[in-house]
Every structure is written in structure tokens, then in C-alpha cells.
Design a protein around this motif. Structure first.
Motif, PDB file in Angstrom:
ATOM      1  N   ILE A   1       0.845  -1.208   0.000  1.00 17.58           N
ATOM      2  CA  ILE A   1       0.000   0.000   0.000  1.00 17.58           C
ATOM      3  C   ILE A   1       0.874   1.249   0.000  1.00 17.58           C
ATOM      4  N   VAL A   2       1.888   1.266   0.847  1.00 17.48           N
ATOM      5  CA  VAL A   2       2.770   2.432   0.959  1.00 17.48           C
ATOM      6  C   VAL A   2       3.530   2.658  -0.348  1.00 17.48           C
ATOM      7  N   ASN A   3       4.060   1.608  -0.922  1.00 13.31           N
ATOM      8  CA  ASN A   3       4.857   1.764  -2.139  1.00 13.31           C
ATOM      9  C   ASN A   3       3.985   2.180  -3.339  1.00 13.31           C
ATOM     10  N   ARG A   4       2.756   1.648  -3.365  1.00 14.86           N
ATOM     11  CA  ARG A   4       1.849   2.039  -4.443  1.00 14.86           C
ATOM     12  C   ARG A   4       1.513   3.532  -4.307  1.00 14.86           C
ATOM     13  N   PHE A   5       1.311   3.966  -3.051  1.00 11.79           N
ATOM     14  CA  PHE A   5       1.032   5.387  -2.794  1.00 11.79           C
ATOM     15  C   PHE A   5       2.200   6.260  -3.269  1.00 11.79           C
ATOM     16  N   MET A   6       3.418   5.864  -2.971  1.00 11.30           N
ATOM     17  CA  MET A   6       4.573   6.671  -3.364  1.00 11.30           C
ATOM     18  C   MET A   6       4.707   6.762  -4.888  1.00 11.30           C
ATOM     19  N   ASP A   7       4.438   5.645  -5.559  1.00 13.67           N
ATOM     20  CA  ASP A   7       4.470   5.672  -7.033  1.00 13.67           C
ATOM     21  C   ASP A   7       3.401   6.610  -7.581  1.00 13.67           C
ATOM     22  N   GLU A   8       2.229   6.549  -6.971  1.00 17.11           N
ATOM     23  CA  GLU A   8       1.118   7.355  -7.457  1.00 17.11           C
ATOM     24  C   GLU A   8       1.422   8.847  -7.278  1.00 17.11           C
ATOM     25  N   VAL A   9       2.026   9.187  -6.120  1.00 14.09           N
ATOM     26  CA  VAL A   9       2.409  10.581  -5.875  1.00 14.09           C
ATOM     27  C   VAL A   9       3.418  11.029  -6.929  1.00 14.09           C
ATOM     28  N   ALA A  10       4.385  10.193  -7.209  1.00 14.22           N
ATOM     29  CA  ALA A  10       5.404  10.567  -8.202  1.00 14.22           C
ATOM     30  C   ALA A  10       4.767  10.822  -9.565  1.00 14.22           C
ATOM     31  N   SER A  11       3.725  10.043  -9.915  1.00  9.90           N
ATOM     32  CA  SER A  11       3.119  10.324 -11.218  1.00  9.90           C
ATOM     33  C   SER A  11       2.216  11.558 -11.150  1.00  9.90           C
ATOM     34  N   LEU A  12       1.555  11.783  -9.987  1.00 11.60           N
ATOM     35  CA  LEU A  12       0.745  13.005  -9.808  1.00 11.60           C
ATOM     36  C   LEU A  12       1.597  14.273  -9.940  1.00 11.60           C
ATOM     37  N   LEU A  13       2.840  14.203  -9.478  1.00 10.58           N
ATOM     38  CA  LEU A  13       3.710  15.384  -9.437  1.00 10.58           C
ATOM     39  C   LEU A  13       4.745  15.391 -10.567  1.00 10.58           C
ATOM     40  N   SER A  14       4.541  14.539 -11.559  1.00 14.21           N
ATOM     41  CA  SER A  14       5.593  14.363 -12.571  1.00 14.21           C
ATOM     42  C   SER A  14       5.811  15.605 -13.434  1.00 14.21           C
ATOM     43  N   ASP A  15       4.865  16.566 -13.352  1.00 14.83           N
ATOM     44  CA  ASP A  15       5.040  17.812 -14.116  1.00 14.83           C
ATOM     45  C   ASP A  15       6.009  18.763 -13.425  1.00 14.83           C
ATOM     46  N   ARG A  16       6.433  18.470 -12.225  1.00 15.13           N
ATOM     47  CA  ARG A  16       7.272  19.395 -11.450  1.00 15.13           C
ATOM     48  C   ARG A  16       8.760  19.056 -11.589  1.00 15.13           C
ATOM     49  N   ALA A  17       9.587  20.109 -11.466  1.00 13.49           N
ATOM     50  CA  ALA A  17      11.039  19.900 -11.535  1.00 13.49           C
ATOM     51  C   ALA A  17      11.611  19.583 -10.151  1.00 13.49           C
ATOM     52  N   ASN A  18      10.986  20.179  -9.114  1.00 19.33           N
ATOM     53  CA  ASN A  18      11.426  19.833  -7.751  1.00 19.33           C
ATOM     54  C   ASN A  18      10.202  19.370  -6.952  1.00 19.33           C
ATOM     55  N   ALA A  19      10.426  18.931  -5.726  1.00 16.90           N
ATOM     56  CA  ALA A  19       9.302  18.442  -4.898  1.00 16.90           C
ATOM     57  C   ALA A  19       8.368  17.566  -5.730  1.00 16.90           C
ATOM     58  N   ASN A  20       8.947  16.600  -6.418  1.00 14.40           N
ATOM     59  CA  ASN A  20       8.161  15.725  -7.298  1.00 14.40           C
ATOM     60  C   ASN A  20       8.177  14.266  -6.820  1.00 14.40           C
ATOM     61  N   ALA A  21       8.547  14.070  -5.561  1.00 16.72           N
ATOM     62  CA  ALA A  21       8.519  12.723  -4.975  1.00 16.72           C
ATOM     63  C   ALA A  21       8.366  12.882  -3.465  1.00 16.72           C
ATOM     64  N   VAL A  22       8.011  11.783  -2.797  1.00 16.70           N
ATOM     65  CA  VAL A  22       7.949  11.830  -1.329  1.00 16.70           C
ATOM     66  C   VAL A  22       8.783  10.697  -0.733  1.00 16.70           C
ATOM     67  N   LEU A  23       9.305  10.982   0.449  1.00 15.52           N
ATOM     68  CA  LEU A  23      10.019   9.976   1.242  1.00 15.52           C
ATOM     69  C   LEU A  23       9.225   9.798   2.539  1.00 15.52           C
ATOM     70  N   LEU A  24       9.188   8.601   3.047  1.00 14.15           N
ATOM     71  CA  LEU A  24       8.448   8.336   4.286  1.00 14.15           C
ATOM     72  C   LEU A  24       9.342   7.582   5.256  1.00 14.15           C
ATOM     73  N   ARG A  25       9.302   8.005   6.513  1.00 14.65           N
ATOM     74  CA  ARG A  25      10.095   7.266   7.500  1.00 14.65           C
ATOM     75  C   ARG A  25       9.424   7.292   8.877  1.00 14.65           C
ATOM     76  N   GLY A  26       9.897   6.389   9.734  1.00 16.48           N
ATOM     77  CA  GLY A  26       9.340   6.324  11.090  1.00 16.48           C
ATOM     78  C   GLY A  26       7.897   5.837  11.113  1.00 16.48           C
ATOM     79  N   PHE A  27       7.601   4.831  10.297  1.00 11.46           N
ATOM     80  CA  PHE A  27       6.243   4.287  10.302  1.00 11.46           C
ATOM     81  C   PHE A  27       5.852   3.860  11.715  1.00 11.46           C
ATOM     82  N   SER A  28       4.669   4.282  12.138  1.00 14.04           N
ATOM     83  CA  SER A  28       4.277   3.855  13.481  1.00 14.04           C
ATOM     84  C   SER A  28       2.774   3.871  13.664  1.00 14.04           C
ATOM     85  N   LYS A  29       2.342   3.002  14.535  1.00 12.60           N
ATOM     86  CA  LYS A  29       0.935   2.948  14.916  1.00 12.60           C
ATOM     87  C   LYS A  29       0.795   3.529  16.318  1.00 12.60           C
ATOM     88  N   PHE A  30      -0.422   3.744  16.734  1.00 15.45           N
ATOM     89  CA  PHE A  30      -0.683   4.321  18.047  1.00 15.45           C
ATOM     90  C   PHE A  30      -0.213   3.346  19.125  1.00 15.45           C
TER      91      PHE A  30
END
Lengths: 400, 400
Positions: free
Chosen positions: A201-230
């Protein structure tokens, strides 16, 4: 010792008030013979020291350098080896993001992807306004998927919080972050078999964001860290029968306080705001955690003089704490951040309790060295809370 | 705290180097107001003390007198209450005897039996050559038995190692040694039901030796003690990602080091040899354990002046350690051996870390008393290794 069981058995609700001032990253190493705390002019700290009892604390145990989470948990009486908090949950709670029992959260960065490489993990620190726009664009542009909702919450500059909501999510995931620039994106990997679906789910989301932002030269991807639940934590009300409040102007410390059931008081960005918030909220609570960040920031910058100034700035506000006449006033650090190391360290922290029932020792100056000669000796930070509660008359006798 | 799990999680491999000098049995009690360490002229130790941080360690916990095994294990970060090493295994490994997973080993003495009594537990300290001859005679004279092989390995004077090889052997056996002269031989007894067969094998072996040697007036019996099997220990490479080396000229300490996966460097019998071995091997490792025995021997002899001289002799070599410029130089004792007691004791041990990241405290003299005022306070020896690794920059942060 099972401190939690003992605390629930022995603590009593009383009106007596405790103030715990945490001077973040205060402890340091001597440069030219003196630490910033030794060099700073601290007439108020020193006066409190003369009427109090001192010691040195180890946040986790000698030699272990703690993150902010474990260091604070220990001070509040939560075994930092038993409770491990993901950075994502702290950041989310601190940003005011509601986190439910089924949610999975992570800290996010906008990053810049070029020719298949992350060339800037912070996307040139884009303005906060641009971040807000990007989050809105992603939140509305993501395709709906079955069984999981995804929302981004903008933070400052390039930072955001990502929340994945739905049953069966796991936080046993590696960081989806290459950690260094000029490396390819790093998809998350599951750390246990039942996290496989969450990783997907997380990796599919990251791919989708990259294609949503593919028109941009910067800030065109996301990184995620520190996954945690309550995390499943007892509250300070559960454990100690306290009505606790927190005064902090950095998200993480506000988040941590909320996690432990503290009421987070509204405050502003200045040091003066911290003390005003405390004064406003003083009537409604009987335990107050105040967090002062500037010392840690100066240590991380390796700026000895800035650290001295940060200590002196804080010292000038202390009479306002004394004027509230708390039954217990404790002053310490969560961990050391020596200028020499420009990072958290394992060194022990000065600790002071001023209270009518404190055994006033011979320590006349609040410093790493002087506290090492204090009557409390050197002890695990996990033992701070029992001491505060005891000096406030909030614990009954153990055994007949 | 599960230190081992934490160590595996937090330690990182770096080129930084740690030297740990263990001055065996150093700690003592004052006689006419001063301990041997206080009386000895130690300009080099004192100079290191002024630039380092000091404390006092308890090898196991206050009041517990440790053997050499537990005292050393604790210093290397192995919980001495979790891992218990038989003296036999240490002696065997130190003598270069290969010990396999199914082998049972014990320390042996040739003894003199007369009229049914052990009249000399050391057989008049027979020459080593005679010992070697006796071992050969026994090894070739023993009747073959089903499922178990037995070999003796000569040591110095009257000492040897006995190895029993075969499946199903147990080390839950009492010492087969009357402990005092002029008592009858003491067969071993099983300490658990599944050790019954092993006890029978051992006792049959001892009887057979007594009949093999019945033509002799002395050294005509054997005593066995410290039955032990190969312990399941993680190595220091497993736990800490170190490439460790040991410099020691006594078998037991070499054996212990080998057990923990240290490379045991070749060295000679003199103090100078220890330092030469360290210098030769310095390039190939990043953790060095050096063992100095003379202090303990003087304490066991109750010889205060000899202990003072042993300390002064060692002190003169310390500039050679400093010349290697290790990132961390730690100096301590495994345990105290007070001259007054002529034996190991429970007293805490002076401990010193000299390192650029050590908080240089006000202690200006390396002694039991002065270290008690050090910034490290009093701590379990099991926390020494986390401190050494931290000061060497070999541990990352715990938690976010």
C-alpha cells in the motif's frame, strides 16, 4: 521493580503541584575547562540548587545515547526499553493530527527526483505554502482504494505527516527513504510477513504521488520514515492519578505529552510564551511539564556561545516558576547534546529537586560536575518520577 | 535491560580503537591509611586520570565476591549471572586444549595418597617434566571404554587438564577434591539426575589412575575440579562488531578471551612482552584487552609492598599505551584482592576512561578513594562495555 504496578498501588490524588522543567540537550562537555552550563551566569538556577537536592541521571543506561522519545519517556516514568515510540507517531500527534487505533502514520519529506535519483531529500526546503498546496493536490488526486484511506498533513517547509487509515495495517516497515542524496528511491520493505500488504500500500502510494507530481522539476517525490501505529501506553492519570499539563512549542514534545494523556496548553514561539502559558493553566492541573528547546538546538549546531546564551535566557525566567510556589520544582535535561559532538550523547544529566522535603545538599551551582557530587547520586532517569511524586506527598507507604 | 540485543542493534563497525587494561586484583584496603594504589608512585596513571573520567565498579553487585571468570565476563559486557563458566573450561582453553561441544573438561592436580588419605594435594609440586611423563603414561594406560574418550593434558608442576569426550556428558558435578590435605579422596557427586553417568565415568577414571600409579610414593592420585562443558557464548564480534584482541600471559585469561572470540596475541612472560605484543598487533584489531597479573598475585600473597611495586612497574609502561593514541583508553580491575584478606573480595574497583569525549572530572589521582568521587559514580561492571563503545563512537542513538 515493576514501577507501574507500584505507582498505581501507592500514588494518591492530592492538590500538591509539581513543575518539571526539561532543558533539552542541556548536558555538555567542558571546552577550555568549562561546560556551557558552567560558563553561563545562572543566579536563579544556582539559588534553587542551594535549597534543593542534586544528582545526575542516565536517560536509558550508561553509554546509551537516547532519542528524544526514550529520553522523555524515562523522565515521565515510562521504561524506555519497554515502550518504543516511532518518530511518525510523535510527529503526527505534535502536528495536531488525530491518530486512531487503526491508523499507520509516518513522517514525510517532499524530495526532488531527477533521472531516477533522489537529488535533494528536502526538495530545496520548499516554502510551507507550497507544501500546503502539494498536500491538497495529492489528497484530492489520489485514486480511492479499497479498505484504506490516505491523507497528507503539511508541516513546515518540506515536511508532512502521512496517515494511512484502515484495518490490518502494520508498522513493521523499513524507512522508504534512501537516507542520502544521489541515490535511487528506496521503497519500504516489510519487517514481518504480516506487514507485506502495508508495504505494498505504501509503495503504491509513493508511485502514485510521483506520477501526480511528474510535471514538477522539484518536490516531485515523497520519502516516508518512522512508520508507526498508536502505541498502547497507560496515561499519567492512570499511573499516577495526576492531572498533567504540558507547555512546549515544538510539535514532537507536544505530541509526546498528548500520548501520555497530558493536556497540551496553548503557547507561542517565544520563551516568554512558555511561562505565560504555564501561569494561565496553573490552576487547572497538578503536574506541569515545560520543555525548553534552545539549548538542544545550540548543541546540535555546535554553538557553545549560543548554548550559554540560551541557558542565561532561561535562567532569567525562573523566578516566575518560583512565584507559583509549586510543592516540587524539578529541573533537568532529557539528554546531553555536547557542542563537541553536535548530537545527542550518552553523558549523564544534571538533576535538581527544590522542595521543602528535599535534602538540601552542599551543591551550590547547577552544573554537570557539581550535580555529580549531589546527594541523589547518579541514577536512571526512570527513577525521577518516583522522586517527584514522593517529594510532592503523592505516594503512600509500601507495605506495613 | 537486554544489553545484548541492544548492543547488536546499536553498535556500528568503525576503525576507532579501544584499549582496556585490566589490572588484576588491583583494588585493596588501606593499611596505615593508604591502599597499595594510594601508596604507589603512579605519575602516568594520575596524568591519565586528570584528563579522564572516573568511577567505581561492582563486578557482579555490591557484596558479591567474583571469581576471575564472572569478573572478566562483566567487564566485557556479558552478564555474569547469566553466563557461568567453569574453571575447567577456562583452564583448558588457556592451555591450548581444543574443546568441542560434547566435551567435558576439568582442572586436575596430581596429588599424593597415603594410607587412604590425600596427604599432599599438589604432590610436592612435581616438576613439569614428570607431570608430562605421568600424563603420557595415563593416556596410554587407560582401558578403552565405550562411548567416552579420556585425555590428560599436562600443565605446569602438578597441574593438568582432563578432557572427557563423548555424547551425553554433563558438567553438573561436584569437585572431586577434598579441598584440604589429610582427608580421604572425595569422589564427584552428580548435581542432577542426568549427571549420574558422568559422575560414574569420572570416578571410575580416578580409581583407574590410582591403580595405574600405585607403584609411586607421590603423585599417585589425581584430583579434579571445575567440571565444565563448552559454554554457548556470543562472540564480541557478534555482539559489538569488534575485531578484538587479547594480550595476557596467564592461561586462564587467554582462554577466556578465546571463548569470547578474541584473537589471543603471542606474548612472553615479562610485563614488557605484554606491551610489545600490543604494539605488534595494534594495526589488525580495534579492541584490545591487556591483562596484568602481578597485582593480584601480590594481593593473594598478602604482600602489600610487592603490590605497590607491581603497580609502579606497570605505571612506567603506560606511556607506551598513550603513544598508540587509542580513541578510548580504559583502566580498571576485574576485582579487588586486598592484602588483608589474601583473596578476591567484593570491594568496588577504580575505573578510568581517558578519551576526547570523556567528561574530565576533578579526580586527579587513580585510587579506590579518589575514583569514588568521579563523575561516573558507582556502577555495575556490566556497564563498562557500553561506556567504552559509546566513547569510541561505536554506538548509534536508541529510538527517535
Amino acid at each position: 521493580m515493576d514501577w507501574e504496578r507500584l505507582a498505581q498501588e501507592l500514588t494518591i490524588a492530592t492538590p500538591s503541584k509539581i513543575i518539571l522543567l526539561v532543558i533539552d540537550g542541556l548536558g555538555d562537555l567542558p571546552i577550555e575547562g568549562r561546560t556551557p552550563l558552567e560558563k553561563a551566569k545562572t543566579p536563579n538556577l544556582d539559588r534553587l540548587t542551594r535549597r534543593g537536592v542534586c544528582g545526575l541521571t542516565d536517560p536509558v543506561s550508561p553509554g546509551i545515547t537516547p532519542g528524544s522519545g526514550p529520553a522523555h519517556l524515562a523522565l515521565f516514568g515510562y521504561d524506555p526499553l519497554r515502550y518504543q515510540l516511532g518518530r511518525g507517531i510523535l510527529e503526527a500527534l505534535g502536528s495536531g493530527v488525530e491518530v486512531g487505533k487503526e491508523d499507520l502514520v509516518a513522517r514525510g519529506n517532499y524530495a526532488t527526483l531527477k533521472d531516477g535519483l533522489i537529488i535533494d531529500r528536502r526538495a530545496g526546503r520548499i516554502p510551507t505554502e507550497e507544501n500546503e498546496k502539494l498536500c491538497r493536490r495529492i489528497n484530492s488526486g489520489l485514486k480511492p482504494r479499497e479498505g484504506v484511506g490516505i491523507s497528507l498533513y503539511p508541516g513546515k517547509e518540506h515536511r508532512f505527516v502521512a496517515k494511512f487509515s484502515g484495518p490490518g495495517l502494520s508498522d513493521a516497515l523499513t524507512d522508504a527513504d534512501p537516507q542520502k542524496d544521489h541515490k535511487p528511491p528506496a521503497p519500504t520493505r516489510p519487517l514481518s510477513p504480516d506487514a507485506a500488504r502495508s508495504a505494498e500500500i505504501v509503495n503504491r502510494f509513493m508511485d502514485e504521488v510521483a506520477s501526480l507530481l511528474s510535471d514538477r522539476a522539484n518536490a516531485n517525490a515523497v520519502l516516508l520514515r518512522g512508520f508507526s501505529k498508536f502505541p498502547a501506553l497507560p496515561t499519567m492519570a492512570d499511573l499516577y492519578k495526576l492531572r498533567p499539563a504540558a507547555v512546549a512549542n515544538y510539535p514532537m514534545y507536544r505530541g509526546l505529552a498528548r500520548l501520555l494523556g497530558m493536556k497540551v496548553l496553548e503557547t507561542g514561539p517565544e520563551t516568554n510564551d512558555l511561562f505565560s502559558a504555564l501561569e494561565s493553566g496553573y490552576g487547572g492541573h497538578n503536574f506541569f511539564y515545560i520543555h525548553y528547546k534552545k539549548t538542544d538546538a545550540a548543541g546540535e549546531d555546535g554553538n557553545f556561545e549560543a548554548k550559554v546564551r540560551a541557558i542565561e535566557e532561561l535562567d532569567a525566567f525562573l523566578p516566575r516558576l518560583e512565584a507559583l510556589r509549586p510543592d516540587v520544582l524539578a529541573i533537568t535535561a532529557d539528554h546531553s547534546t555536547p557542542c563537541l559532538l553536535r548530537s545527542h550523547s550518552w553523558h549523564p544529566n544534571p538533576f535538581l529537586i527544590a522542595s521543602p522535603t528535599a535534602f538540601a545538599d552542599d551543591v551550590a551551582e547547577f552544573s554537570e560536575r557539581a550535580c555529580g557530587r549531589g546527594h541523589l547520586g547518579r541514577f536512571p532517569a526512570l527513577q525521577a518520577m518516583p522522586l517527584l511524586l514522593a517529594h510532592a506527598g503523592k505516594m503512600t507507604k509500601y507495605g506495613a
